[in-house]
Design a protein around this motif. Structure first.
Motif, PDB file in Angstrom:
ATOM      1  N   GLY A  15       5.264 -11.864  42.790  1.00 58.37           N
ATOM      2  CA  GLY A  15       4.630 -10.859  44.107  1.00 58.37           C
ATOM      3  C   GLY A  15       5.623 -10.223  44.931  1.00 58.37           C
ATOM      4  N   ALA A  16       6.904 -11.184  45.003  1.00 63.22           N
ATOM      5  CA  ALA A  16       7.838 -10.607  45.805  1.00 63.22           C
ATOM      6  C   ALA A  16       8.580  -9.353  45.358  1.00 63.22           C
ATOM      7  CB  ALA A  16       9.059 -11.619  46.276  1.00 63.22           C
ATOM      8  N   ILE A  17       9.013  -9.439  43.790  1.00 61.65           N
ATOM      9  CA  ILE A  17       9.533  -8.372  43.212  1.00 61.65           C
ATOM     10  C   ILE A  17       8.464  -7.326  43.202  1.00 61.65           C
ATOM     11  CG2 ILE A  17      10.445  -7.925  40.707  1.00 61.65           C
ATOM     12  CD1 ILE A  17      11.286 -10.797  40.327  1.00 61.65           C
ATOM     13  N   GLY A  18       7.569  -7.493  42.834  1.00 61.85           N
ATOM     14  CA  GLY A  18       6.123  -6.386  42.639  1.00 61.85           C
ATOM     15  C   GLY A  18       6.149  -5.678  43.902  1.00 61.85           C
ATOM     16  N   LEU A  19       6.185  -6.326  45.069  1.00 68.64           N
ATOM     17  CA  LEU A  19       6.169  -5.519  46.369  1.00 68.64           C
ATOM     18  C   LEU A  19       7.338  -4.666  46.902  1.00 68.64           C
ATOM     19  CD1 LEU A  19       4.362  -8.328  48.763  1.00 68.64           C
ATOM     20  CD2 LEU A  19       3.157  -6.506  47.473  1.00 68.64           C
ATOM     21  N   ALA A  20       8.677  -5.442  46.376  1.00 70.24           N
ATOM     22  CA  ALA A  20       9.692  -4.823  46.714  1.00 70.24           C
ATOM     23  C   ALA A  20       9.873  -3.428  45.964  1.00 70.24           C
ATOM     24  CB  ALA A  20      10.930  -5.806  46.231  1.00 70.24           C
ATOM     25  N   VAL A  21       9.331  -3.383  44.855  1.00 69.83           N
ATOM     26  CA  VAL A  21       9.150  -2.151  43.776  1.00 69.83           C
ATOM     27  C   VAL A  21       8.377  -1.052  44.676  1.00 69.83           C
ATOM     28  CG1 VAL A  21       8.685  -1.303  41.722  1.00 69.83           C
ATOM     29  CG2 VAL A  21       9.942  -3.453  41.649  1.00 69.83           C
ATOM     30  N   ALA A  22       7.065  -1.794  45.157  1.00 67.25           N
ATOM     31  CA  ALA A  22       6.012  -0.876  45.417  1.00 67.25           C
ATOM     32  C   ALA A  22       6.593  -0.340  46.971  1.00 67.25           C
ATOM     33  CB  ALA A  22       4.961  -1.526  45.873  1.00 67.25           C
ATOM     34  N   MET A  23       7.488  -1.021  47.640  1.00 68.45           N
ATOM     35  CA  MET A  23       8.057  -0.483  48.971  1.00 68.45           C
ATOM     36  C   MET A  23       9.229   0.722  48.320  1.00 68.45           C
ATOM     37  SD  MET A  23       8.906  -3.963  50.808  1.00 68.45           S
ATOM     38  CE  MET A  23      10.194  -3.435  52.134  1.00 68.45           C
ATOM     39  N   MET A  24       9.914   0.317  47.388  1.00 69.30           N
ATOM     40  CA  MET A  24      10.793   1.578  46.961  1.00 69.30           C
ATOM     41  C   MET A  24       9.775   2.874  46.589  1.00 69.30           C
ATOM     42  SD  MET A  24      13.917  -0.309  44.874  1.00 69.30           S
ATOM     43  CE  MET A  24      12.970  -1.416  43.911  1.00 69.30           C
ATOM     44  N   THR A  25       8.880   2.711  45.729  1.00 74.59           N
ATOM     45  CA  THR A  25       7.937   3.735  45.383  1.00 74.59           C
ATOM     46  C   THR A  25       7.504   4.604  46.784  1.00 74.59           C
ATOM     47  OG1 THR A  25       7.396   2.468  43.447  1.00 74.59           O
ATOM     48  CG2 THR A  25       6.013   4.351  43.949  1.00 74.59           C
ATOM     49  N   PHE A  26       6.713   3.665  47.491  1.00 71.81           N
ATOM     50  CA  PHE A  26       6.140   4.316  48.750  1.00 71.81           C
ATOM     51  C   PHE A  26       7.405   5.308  49.512  1.00 71.81           C
ATOM     52  CE2 PHE A  26       3.017   0.945  48.655  1.00 71.81           C
ATOM     53  CZ  PHE A  26       1.824   1.873  48.252  1.00 71.81           C
ATOM     54  N   TYR A  27       8.575   4.487  49.718  1.00 68.75           N
ATOM     55  CA  TYR A  27       9.705   5.386  50.600  1.00 68.75           C
ATOM     56  C   TYR A  27      10.143   6.481  49.686  1.00 68.75           C
ATOM     57  CZ  TYR A  27      14.246   6.014  52.713  1.00 68.75           C
ATOM     58  OH  TYR A  27      15.282   6.651  53.315  1.00 68.75           O
ATOM     59  N   ARG A  28      10.098   6.538  48.457  1.00 70.11           N
ATOM     60  CA  ARG A  28      10.568   7.705  47.547  1.00 70.11           C
ATOM     61  C   ARG A  28       9.630   8.899  47.766  1.00 70.11           C
ATOM     62  NH1 ARG A  28       9.306   9.599  42.925  1.00 70.11           N
ATOM     63  NH2 ARG A  28       8.152   7.583  42.218  1.00 70.11           N
ATOM     64  N   ARG A  29       8.307   8.547  47.834  1.00 70.01           N
ATOM     65  CA  ARG A  29       7.180   9.545  47.832  1.00 70.01           C
ATOM     66  C   ARG A  29       7.212  10.193  49.200  1.00 70.01           C
ATOM     67  NH1 ARG A  29       1.527   6.388  45.504  1.00 70.01           N
ATOM     68  NH2 ARG A  29       2.279   6.749  43.385  1.00 70.01           N
ATOM     69  N   ASP A  30       7.414   9.358  50.122  1.00 69.67           N
ATOM     70  CA  ASP A  30       7.431  10.196  51.628  1.00 69.67           C
ATOM     71  C   ASP A  30       8.385   9.092  52.787  1.00 69.67           C
ATOM     72  OD1 ASP A  30       7.108  11.614  53.988  1.00 69.67           O
ATOM     73  OD2 ASP A  30       4.903  11.134  54.021  1.00 69.67           O
ATOM     74  N   PRO A  31       9.374   9.302  52.683  1.00 65.19           N
ATOM     75  CA  PRO A  31      10.703   8.575  53.488  1.00 65.19           C
ATOM     76  C   PRO A  31      10.361   8.570  54.980  1.00 65.19           C
ATOM     77  CG  PRO A  31      11.860  10.223  52.276  1.00 65.19           C
ATOM     78  CD  PRO A  31      10.306  10.314  51.844  1.00 65.19           C
ATOM     79  N   ARG A  32       9.885   9.639  55.347  1.00 58.57           N
ATOM     80  CA  ARG A  32      10.099  10.081  56.795  1.00 58.57           C
ATOM     81  C   ARG A  32       8.473   9.963  57.418  1.00 58.57           C
ATOM     82  NH1 ARG A  32      14.712  12.553  57.972  1.00 58.57           N
ATOM     83  NH2 ARG A  32      15.871  13.400  56.193  1.00 58.57           N
ATOM     84  N   SER A  33       7.724   9.495  56.822  1.00 60.02           N
ATOM     85  CA  SER A  33       6.229   9.422  57.363  1.00 60.02           C
ATOM     86  C   SER A  33       6.432   8.377  58.452  1.00 60.02           C
ATOM     87  CB  SER A  33       5.337   9.552  56.289  1.00 60.02           C
ATOM     88  OG  SER A  33       4.139   9.069  56.724  1.00 60.02           O
ATOM     89  N   PRO A  34       5.684   8.179  59.558  1.00 62.63           N
ATOM     90  CA  PRO A  34       5.354   7.263  60.276  1.00 62.63           C
ATOM     91  C   PRO A  34       4.757   6.134  59.992  1.00 62.63           C
ATOM     92  CG  PRO A  34       5.153   9.212  61.663  1.00 62.63           C
ATOM     93  CD  PRO A  34       5.254   9.464  60.217  1.00 62.63           C
ATOM     94  N   LEU A  35       3.624   6.400  58.889  1.00 63.49           N
ATOM     95  CA  LEU A  35       2.796   5.555  58.221  1.00 63.49           C
ATOM     96  C   LEU A  35       3.455   4.834  57.125  1.00 63.49           C
ATOM     97  CD1 LEU A  35      -0.041   4.237  57.537  1.00 63.49           C
ATOM     98  CD2 LEU A  35      -0.639   6.018  56.373  1.00 63.49           C
ATOM     99  N   THR A  36       4.360   5.692  56.635  1.00 60.54           N
ATOM    100  CA  THR A  36       5.415   4.834  55.357  1.00 60.54           C
ATOM    101  C   THR A  36       6.187   3.807  56.173  1.00 60.54           C
ATOM    102  OG1 THR A  36       5.406   6.750  54.082  1.00 60.54           O
ATOM    103  CG2 THR A  36       7.023   5.154  53.700  1.00 60.54           C
ATOM    104  N   ARG A  37       6.691   4.083  57.408  1.00 59.48           N
ATOM    105  CA  ARG A  37       7.670   3.147  57.919  1.00 59.48           C
ATOM    106  C   ARG A  37       6.759   1.858  58.331  1.00 59.48           C
ATOM    107  NH1 ARG A  37       9.991   7.664  60.372  1.00 59.48           N
ATOM    108  NH2 ARG A  37       8.655   7.483  62.229  1.00 59.48           N
TER     109      ARG A  37
END
Length: 399
Positions: A15-37
């Motif tokens: 779960g920790a590894i999967g969430l870390a990967v998901a975080m990188m994916t969300f950041y790559r999609r839209d790094p500047r969005s307030p919702l992303t942060r």
């Protein structure tokens, strides 16, 4: 270390590894969005919780186990922060104060030894988390729909349902309350949630494909876990559940990693449409020269009408007037196999070892004949060829 503790540790580490990967994916999609942060903050808290728990149970460290109550108590606050970002408005002030105060009190209480009161503390933490998720689901369900776009309302509806679906998974983490649970499934619920969130970000067709692939992963990994369970001595129902949970958590984590890596590689090596979009070409000849650098168009050859004399251009005019892209696998393209036009087109394709013919113009004839590698022949490539044809047809010839 018992099999139950091992399974708990593996599922939480996955779960920790999967969430870390998901975080990188969300950041790559839209790094500047307030919702992303906000989303990264909430997912980061949950990832730390799973990592801490996994290491604590694997190593038997009481210190790590006590530290895990801090991120566990902050999960409702993280969920509320994301909910505010989705709704683009603040939650009621009493709700925010309760989430913050409850997180601080339960976190510090667990850190300084209230866990010794195992049952009361577990009940308090479980109720706090469940109320937090239920409150977020209520805020999402009672939102002002008129202030949001239709797509946002659909996404929020799915998230509200997801917040309620994940509650049973969270309850399994409280073994003090449910001592007979074979394996804690909170991390597995989080993996399922982020996988669905990543799928929901695409179009309707992409979502259908993503959900189908997710279903395939769940079913195949569950069957794999069952098969592995029968290799263990003295297998029972609890062991089977543990094997299945570990297999599903592992496959979902690997799926998130491979999807993220594939997306990274694709972004570093632009596809044919990206190449065309970024091309500075001003004429059709220049654009075709740019396309020739792409692997799919390496074998491409352009034929003007005067180069097609052997294939009877007047006969091909009517045949190609309503066609844009021809595939060798579709021959004879709705005609009889003995039709003269079909025979000549099959001959042209065979003479060039081609798989596709792109029709840029039919009077005079202007064709691109190319061989698409079998490893690249998929629906996305077919769509790309059709779009490239349209762009080439709209691009002016050199004066």
């Amino acid at each position: 270390m018992t099999s139950g503790v091992i399974a708990d540790s593996i599922v939480n580490l996955c779960g920790a590894i999967g969430l870390a990967v998901a975080m990188m994916t969300f950041y790559r999609r839209d790094p500047r969005s307030p919702l992303t942060r906000r989303l990264l903050l909430a997912l980061g808290v949950i990832a730390i919780l799973f990592l801490d728990r996994g290491l604590a149970w694997w190593t038997g460290s009481r210190l790590l186990d006590r530290l895990s109550v801090i991120p566990a108590s902050l999960v409702p606050l993280g969920a509320l922060i994301v909910t505010e970002g989705i709704l683009r408005r603040h939650a009621p002030r009493p709700v925010k104060i309760a989430a913050l105060a409850g997180g601080i009190l339960l976190g510090l209480g667990g850190l300084f030894g209230l866990q010794r009161l195992a049952m009361p503390y577990a009940i308090a933490l479980a109720l706090f988390q469940l109320l937090g998720f239920a409150t977020c689901a209520l805020l999402l369900a009672t939102r002002d729909r008129a202030s949001l776009m239709a797509a946002e309302n659909r996404s929020i509806g799915r998230m509200a349902v997801g917040a309620l679906v994940v509650i049973p998974f969270i309850l399994t983490d409280f073994r003090t309350l449910f001592p007979d649970i074979p394996v804690r499934l909170g991390a597995l619920g989080a993996l399922l949630t982020v996988t669905v969130m990543l799928i929901a970000g695409g179009g309707a067709e992409t979502r259908r494909h993503g959900l189908a692939m997710m279903a395939l992963r769940l079913i195949s990994s569950g069957l794999l876990g069952l098969a592995a369970a029968f290799m263990a001595p003295d297998v029972d129902a609890a062991q089977m559940v543990r094997f299945v949970a570990v297999a599903i958590a592992g496959v979902l984590t690997i799926g998130l990693m491979t999807d993220a890596l594939r997306a990274l590689f694709e972004s570093q090596e632009p596809g044919v449409l990206n190449s065309v979009a970024a091309s500075p070409a001003q004429t059709r000849e220049q654009l075709i020269a740019e396309l020739a650098r792409h692997p799919i168009f390496e074998s491409a050859r352009r034929f003007r009408e005067n180069e097609l004399a052997l294939y009877d251009p007047p006969l091909l005019h009517d045949f190609l007037s309503t066609r844009r892209v021809l595939r060798r696998s579709d021959a004879p393209w709705g005609l009889a196999s003995t039709d003269p036009a079909a025979e000549r087109m099959v001959s042209l394709i065979a003479a060039n070892n081609a798989s596709h013919v792109i029709v840029l113009g039919h009077d005079p004839l202007d064709l691109i004949v190319l061989a698409v590698p079998v490893t690249a022949a998929d629906p996305a490539t077919e769509t790309a060829l059709a779009l490239v044809r349209r762009l080439l047809a709209l691009t002016p010839e050199a004066k």
